[in-house]
Enzyme design. Structure first.
Site, PDB file in Angstrom:
ATOM      1  CG  HIS A  65      -1.717  -1.223   1.385  1.00  0.00           C
ATOM      2  ND1 HIS A  65      -1.827  -1.893   2.576  1.00  0.00           N
ATOM      3  CD2 HIS A  65      -2.459  -1.935   0.498  1.00  0.00           C
ATOM      4  CE1 HIS A  65      -2.604  -2.953   2.429  1.00  0.00           C
ATOM      5  NE2 HIS A  65      -2.991  -3.007   1.169  1.00  0.00           N
ATOM      6  CE1 TYR A 135       1.295  -0.993   8.961  1.00  0.00           C
ATOM      7  CE2 TYR A 135      -0.116  -1.377  10.844  1.00  0.00           C
ATOM      8  CZ  TYR A 135       0.455  -1.812   9.677  1.00  0.00           C
ATOM      9  OH  TYR A 135       0.171  -3.074   9.215  1.00  0.00           O
TER      10      TYR A 135
END
Length: 186
Positions: A65, A135
């Site tokens: 991604h 993240y």
């Protein structure tokens, strides 16, 4: 050593971040993010979003991604549980390492994170059952700016350490690269 130190990896702008770990009889402590320490190392990350993933089956792959400008983002990835093989792919138009990938093993408690600059795709494979990642993102997620690559794209030839299993329908549908892909212009 400050609370963080950076080691530049083979793809320019991609860093392994080593966290100073303090241990005593009670256990351990480490600072996972410090804007001032990153700035002292010549990097910046203004955190806009924090995400957490849990993947239960060994061999599972998530990714690859990225986001196009103006939502291109810096990411700081840390493994909180288990182990992963974390992959970054350089998508920066004109980069000498365009479409090259680099992977780092991240283990919970190893005191390391991966810092990806804007213009990189990210994915990972779990090397253990029940792996968790944290993240930190410099930009908000934007569906209209999202991009993705197939984890099995022969143009990338990523050497996943385990057979790829448990790929989501969404990730399995990501397109293969063709001549029309010119990369991400930052």
């Amino acid at each position: 050593m400050s609370e963080l130190s950076l080691l530049e990896l083979p793809l320019k702008g991609l860093f392994s971040v080593q966290h100073k770990v303090h241990e005593d009889e009670r256990g351990r402590f480490s600072r996972l993010f410090c804007q001032a320490s990153l700035a002292a190392c010549g990097q910046s990350l203004h955190v806009r979003q924090i995400n957490h993933s849990r993947t239960t089956q060994r061999g599972s792959v998530r990714g690859l991604h990225f986001q196009y400008p103006p939502q291109a983002e810096t990411k700081l990835i840390t493994c909180l549980r288990g182990a992963v093989w974390d992959v970054a792919v350089d998508l920066r138009r004109g980069s000498p390492t365009f479409l090259r990938w680099h992977a780092e093993r991240l283990d919970a408690g190893d005191g390391r994170s991966l810092l990806l600059p804007p213009g990189f795709a990210h994915g990972f494979q779990t090397l253990s059952d029940d792996a968790e990642l944290l993240y930190l993102h410099s930009a908000d997620y934007s569906q209209e700016h999202e991009g993705a690559l197939s984890v099995n794209d022969p143009c990338l030839a990523i050497a996943w350490p385990l057979p790829v299993v448990n790929l989501s329908a969404r990730d399995a549908a990501h397109p293969l690269l063709d001549q029309s892909f010119q990369g991400v212009e930052l």
